[in-house]
Every structure is written in C-alpha cells, then in structure tokens.
Scaffold this active site. Structure first.
Site, PDB file in Angstrom:
ATOM      1  N   TRP A  61       0.841  -1.196   0.000  1.00 33.71           N
ATOM      2  CA  TRP A  61       0.000   0.000   0.000  1.00 33.71           C
ATOM      3  C   TRP A  61       0.874   1.242   0.000  1.00 33.71           C
ATOM      4  CZ3 TRP A  61      -2.671   1.059   5.406  1.00 33.71           C
ATOM      5  CH2 TRP A  61      -1.798   0.728   6.448  1.00 33.71           C
ATOM      6  N   HIS A  69      -6.752  19.397  -7.358  1.00 31.52           N
ATOM      7  CA  HIS A  69      -6.928  19.808  -8.747  1.00 31.52           C
ATOM      8  C   HIS A  69      -5.848  19.226  -9.638  1.00 31.52           C
ATOM      9  CE1 HIS A  69     -10.139  22.788  -7.811  1.00 31.52           C
ATOM     10  NE2 HIS A  69      -9.601  22.654  -6.613  1.00 31.52           N
ATOM     11  N   ASP A  75     -14.224  20.250 -10.228  1.00 36.22           N
ATOM     12  CA  ASP A  75     -14.218  21.561  -9.562  1.00 36.22           C
ATOM     13  C   ASP A  75     -15.612  21.828  -8.992  1.00 36.22           C
ATOM     14  OD1 ASP A  75     -12.233  23.660 -11.863  1.00 36.22           O
ATOM     15  OD2 ASP A  75     -11.656  22.097 -10.450  1.00 36.22           O
ATOM     16  N   HIS A  79     -14.467  26.328  -4.707  1.00 33.71           N
ATOM     17  CA  HIS A  79     -13.108  26.496  -5.248  1.00 33.71           C
ATOM     18  C   HIS A  79     -12.839  27.954  -5.619  1.00 33.71           C
ATOM     19  CE1 HIS A  79      -9.531  26.054  -7.649  1.00 33.71           C
ATOM     20  NE2 HIS A  79     -10.114  25.904  -8.808  1.00 33.71           N
TER      21      HIS A  79
HETATM   22  O1  LIG Z   1      -9.365  24.559 -11.039  1.00 38.12           O
HETATM   23  C1  LIG Z   1      -8.275  24.399 -11.573  1.00 38.12           C
HETATM   24  O2  LIG Z   1      -7.718  23.293 -11.663  1.00 38.12           O
HETATM   25  C2  LIG Z   1      -7.661  25.573 -12.164  1.00 38.12           C
HETATM   26  O3  LIG Z   1      -7.633  25.614 -13.364  1.00 38.12           O
HETATM   27  C3  LIG Z   1      -7.158  26.660 -11.281  1.00 38.12           C
HETATM   28  C4  LIG Z   1      -6.845  26.399  -9.949  1.00 38.12           C
HETATM   29  C5  LIG Z   1      -6.392  27.443  -9.153  1.00 38.12           C
HETATM   30  C6  LIG Z   1      -6.235  28.714  -9.645  1.00 38.12           C
HETATM   31  C7  LIG Z   1      -6.549  28.991 -10.960  1.00 38.12           C
HETATM   32  C8  LIG Z   1      -7.010  27.952 -11.767  1.00 38.12           C
HETATM   33  S1  LIG Z   1      -7.391  28.294 -13.410  1.00 38.12           S
HETATM   34 MN   LIG Z   2      -9.668  22.498 -10.798  1.00 40.99          MN
END
Ligand SMILES: O=C(O)C(=O)c1ccccc1S
Ligand SMILES: [Mn+2]
Length: 257
Positions: A61, A69, A75, A79
């Site tokens: 494991w 992300h 999403d 977020h």
């Molecule tokens: O949600 C995401 O993976 C993503 O594209 C993102 C994450 C954090 C800040 C900006 C963006 S644009």
């Molecule tokens: Mn994302």
C-alpha cells in the site's frame, strides 16, 4: 423487466459501452502552473508504506500526495471566491454525479489556433444542429488536447507570454453560467479556463461565472472523440473530501453502441 436489469444486460451484451474519460494519474501528470506570486499545486506522488516486506509482509500500500486539482478532477463552487458560500466537494448531491452529456467538437479549430475560444454563437450553431443543451447535464468541450496529456510541456503549451490552450470566451462563460441549462463544463485541458484566461476580465471567467453560479467543472478528460454529440450519460466520481474545493475523479461515459 426492471430498467437496471436491462442496463446490466446491455452492458453484458456490449450494446452499451463504458468509455473511460479519465487520465491515468501518476507523478508526471501535468499540473497547472500559476505565475508568481501565486502558490501552485504539488505533483501527484505515491509513497510506499509497505510491499510484502518487513513493513507489511502480506500487503502493498501507499500514501498518496496530491492537490485536489491534479489530473482529471472535479471543480466545485467553493473552489472560487465567487462560489465561496457554495458546495464543497463532499456536498455535491450524489444524484448529480450521473447526468446526460453532449460533446461540442472544436478539435480542428483548436489545432489551428491553440488560443481558440468557444463563443456563444458556436454553441447556438451546435444547438441548431443537435438540439438544446441538456438540462442538468454536462457540456463536454472537445479540443483534441487529450492527445498531449502525456507530454506536460505540450499539454500546458506555455511560452514567455504564458500558456496557450483553448478555452471559453468571457461572454460564453457568463452565458453558460447564467443562461444555459447545463450543470457544468467538462474540458480536456489542464483547467476549465483557457491558457490565456489570467488576462481576461474577469480572470479565469469559467471558474468565476460557472462556480459562482453553483455549477461544476471537469478537467483533463480523455476520449471525448469516442462519445457521440448527444446521448451519452456521464458518471463523475469525485472523492467526498469534507471542505474540499474539488477532487481527482474517475469519470466514465455510458454510450449506446
Ligand atoms: O481549477 C483548476 O484546476 C484551475 O484551473 C485553477 C486552480 C487554481 C487557480 C486557478 C485555476 S485556473
Ligand atoms: Mn480544478
């Protein structure tokens, strides 16, 4: 005959195909690179705990270390600051994790112009041919970018002016959020916004408008070419991370053969 039994029979007979829309998750999985001074996600890591050895004689494991992300992921509203009072990823109703999906194919346009942006007129023209966008469903935006997904540099496609990857215009993002009946946008690229979206107004409009409207994003999808323009059913399974802004997800599509 119960409908679920019909489904099982169709899966067994392969008159319904299960298409995996998920990118393999490994240490080389591309991750979004935000410019300084912004913090960035960590690459995916497996750290072995034991492998049939003195640390665990009969079992293998790992610990995993990942951003919410990273890779094919889901999403949710919280977020983004515009959705800060919205759902976290553990609060997404399970019933919404199985939904109809349509595919808008702009791979040719994206091949010619990596900064191609989907406009409302493109969606309207698609609807005139295929019918309305699905109420409570996914708009899956095919750009052909999945072909680059095992080459992080090609996938992120950045130069000294920043990333160049196809996306959605500000007007279209606002329209998808506020007018269109879909519950979310799925893309093949590293995130739901175009590579140049840092310079849009508002920046990252898909995140800003869609998540602000309580809608969702699916990213780094693969195999959209295997889906029909209409008729697929998508099953998206984010981890129910309490308080999470998103999660790596296994995303599958059911397609009638
Ligand atoms: O949600 C995401 O993976 C993503 O594209 C993102 C994450 C954090 C800040 C900006 C963006 S644009
Ligand atoms: Mn994302």
């Amino acid at each position: 005959m119960p409908v679920l039994q019909d489904l099982l029979d169709a899966l067994r007979a392969r008159t319904i195909e299960v298409v995996d829309l998920t990118a393999p998750l490994h240490s080389g999985t591309p991750i979004l690179q935000l410019p300084p001074p912004f913090a960035n996600a960590s690459p995916f890591e497996l750290t072995e705990i034991s492998r049939y050895d003195e640390r665990g004689p009969a079992w293998y494991w790992n610990d995993i270390h990942t951003s919410e992300h990273t890779g094919t992921h889901f999403d949710v509203p919280v977020h983004w600051v515009t959705g800060k009072d919205g759902e976290d990823v553990a609060q997404v109703p399970a019933a919404r994790l199985l939904a109809p999906a349509v595919v808008l194919d702009f791979a040719a346009e994206s091949a010619k112009d990596p900064d191609f942006l989907l406009e409302v007129d493109h969606v309207r023209a698609w609807e005139s041919e295929h019918g309305p966008l699905p109420d409570g469903g996914w708009l899956l935006y095919r750009t052909g970018w999945d072909a680059r997904s095992e080459d992080a540099a090609a996938f992120l496609n950045a130069d000294d002016t920043g990333p160049h990857t196809p996306g959605i215009s500000v007007e279209c993002a606002k329209w998808l959020a506020e007018e269109a009946p879909v519950m979310g946008l799925g893309v093949e690229t590293v995130g739901t916004d175009a590579g140049g979206a840092h310079s849009f107004d508002p920046p990252f409009p898909c995140h800003s408008f869609l998540l602000g409207a309580g809608k969702y994003g699916l990213t780094q999808l693969q195999n959209l070419a295997r889906l029909p323009a209409t008729g697929a059913v998508v099953i998206a399974g984010p981890l129910p991370i309490v308080g999470g802004s998103g999660s790596p997800a296994r995303v599958l599509a059911l397609v009638e053969s």
